[in-house]
Write a protein that holds these residues in place. Structure first.
Motif, mmCIF file in Angstrom:
data_model
loop_
_atom_site.group_PDB
_atom_site.id
_atom_site.type_symbol
_atom_site.label_atom_id
_atom_site.label_comp_id
_atom_site.label_asym_id
_atom_site.label_seq_id
_atom_site.Cartn_x
_atom_site.Cartn_y
_atom_site.Cartn_z
ATOM 1 N N GLU A 13 50.918 50.513 41.214
ATOM 2 C CA GLU A 13 49.848 50.875 42.148
ATOM 3 C C GLU A 13 48.517 50.270 41.722
ATOM 4 O O GLU A 13 47.758 49.774 42.557
ATOM 5 N N GLU A 14 48.236 50.303 40.423
ATOM 6 C CA GLU A 14 46.994 49.721 39.919
ATOM 7 C C GLU A 14 46.946 48.213 40.203
ATOM 8 O O GLU A 14 45.914 47.684 40.630
ATOM 9 N N LEU A 15 48.045 47.532 39.996
ATOM 10 C CA LEU A 15 48.093 46.085 40.244
ATOM 11 C C LEU A 15 47.886 45.777 41.723
ATOM 12 O O LEU A 15 47.172 44.828 42.070
ATOM 13 N N VAL A 16 48.480 46.557 42.595
ATOM 14 C CA VAL A 16 48.308 46.343 44.038
ATOM 15 C C VAL A 16 46.842 46.512 44.421
ATOM 16 O O VAL A 16 46.290 45.705 45.172
ATOM 17 N N ARG A 17 46.200 47.547 43.880
ATOM 18 C CA ARG A 17 44.771 47.764 44.174
ATOM 19 C C ARG A 17 43.923 46.591 43.681
ATOM 20 O O ARG A 17 43.008 46.137 44.369
ATOM 21 N N VAL A 21 41.483 43.181 45.898
ATOM 22 C CA VAL A 21 40.059 42.852 45.805
ATOM 23 C C VAL A 21 39.768 41.627 44.943
ATOM 24 O O VAL A 21 38.617 41.211 44.848
ATOM 25 N N GLU A 22 40.788 41.045 44.338
ATOM 26 C CA GLU A 22 40.580 39.910 43.429
ATOM 27 C C GLU A 22 40.281 38.635 44.205
ATOM 28 O O GLU A 22 40.858 38.391 45.252
ATOM 29 N N SER A 24 39.594 35.482 42.251
ATOM 30 C CA SER A 24 39.949 34.361 41.389
ATOM 31 C C SER A 24 41.420 33.990 41.565
ATOM 32 O O SER A 24 42.310 34.823 41.410
ATOM 33 N N THR A 25 41.665 32.727 41.883
ATOM 34 C CA THR A 25 43.034 32.264 42.077
ATOM 35 C C THR A 25 43.867 32.466 40.821
ATOM 36 O O THR A 25 45.015 32.909 40.891
ATOM 37 N N GLN A 26 43.283 32.151 39.681
ATOM 38 C CA GLN A 26 44.002 32.298 38.416
ATOM 39 C C GLN A 26 44.345 33.761 38.148
ATOM 40 O O GLN A 26 45.455 34.095 37.735
ATOM 41 N N GLN A 27 43.403 34.640 38.397
ATOM 42 C CA GLN A 27 43.635 36.072 38.183
ATOM 43 C C GLN A 27 44.642 36.613 39.197
ATOM 44 O O GLN A 27 45.476 37.443 38.857
ATOM 45 N N LEU A 28 44.565 36.148 40.445
ATOM 46 C CA LEU A 28 45.545 36.562 41.450
ATOM 47 C C LEU A 28 46.958 36.197 41.013
ATOM 48 O O LEU A 28 47.885 36.998 41.147
ATOM 49 N N ALA A 29 47.117 35.003 40.482
ATOM 50 C CA ALA A 29 48.431 34.559 40.024
ATOM 51 C C ALA A 29 48.938 35.435 38.877
ATOM 52 O O ALA A 29 50.107 35.830 38.851
ATOM 53 N N ALA A 30 48.057 35.745 37.939
ATOM 54 C CA ALA A 30 48.452 36.568 36.796
ATOM 55 C C ALA A 30 48.832 37.982 37.232
ATOM 56 O O ALA A 30 49.846 38.536 36.781
ATOM 57 N N LEU A 31 48.029 38.560 38.111
ATOM 58 C CA LEU A 31 48.312 39.904 38.603
ATOM 59 C C LEU A 31 49.614 39.934 39.399
ATOM 60 O O LEU A 31 50.425 40.858 39.260
ATOM 61 N N GLU A 33 52.156 37.919 39.111
ATOM 62 C CA GLU A 33 53.271 37.744 38.173
ATOM 63 C C GLU A 33 53.596 39.063 37.467
ATOM 64 O O GLU A 33 54.761 39.438 37.328
ATOM 65 N N GLU A 34 52.567 39.769 37.048
ATOM 66 C CA GLU A 34 52.793 41.056 36.385
ATOM 67 C C GLU A 34 53.390 42.072 37.358
ATOM 68 O O GLU A 34 54.285 42.833 37.002
ATOM 69 N N LEU A 35 52.912 42.066 38.599
ATOM 70 C CA LEU A 35 53.437 42.977 39.605
ATOM 71 C C LEU A 35 54.933 42.731 39.841
ATOM 72 O O LEU A 35 55.718 43.665 39.933
ATOM 73 N N GLU A 36 55.319 41.474 39.910
ATOM 74 C CA GLU A 36 56.742 41.146 40.072
ATOM 75 C C GLU A 36 57.551 41.669 38.888
ATOM 76 O O GLU A 36 58.643 42.227 39.077
#
Length: 53
Positions: A13-17, A21-22, A24-31, A33-36
């Protein structure tokens, strides 16, 4: 050591939130990946508890 389903769902849930709002492309990719990874761990943990699923 496995995380509890409640902890994994909370992280999910935290990752989805954060993804919502993110900017940054790099941060979106990292988040993403972690969500998956967290989602797979939830599925694996639930499947291990109920092998009939």
């Amino acid at each position: 050591m496995t995380d509890s389903i409640a902890h994994l769902r909370s992280r999910q849930e935290e990752l989805v939130r954060r993804l919502a709002v993110e900017n940054s492309t790099q941060q979106l990719a990292a988040l993403s990946e972690e969500l998956e990874s967290v989602s797979r761990r939830i599925q694996d943990t639930e499947a291990a508890k109920d092998p009939g699923v």
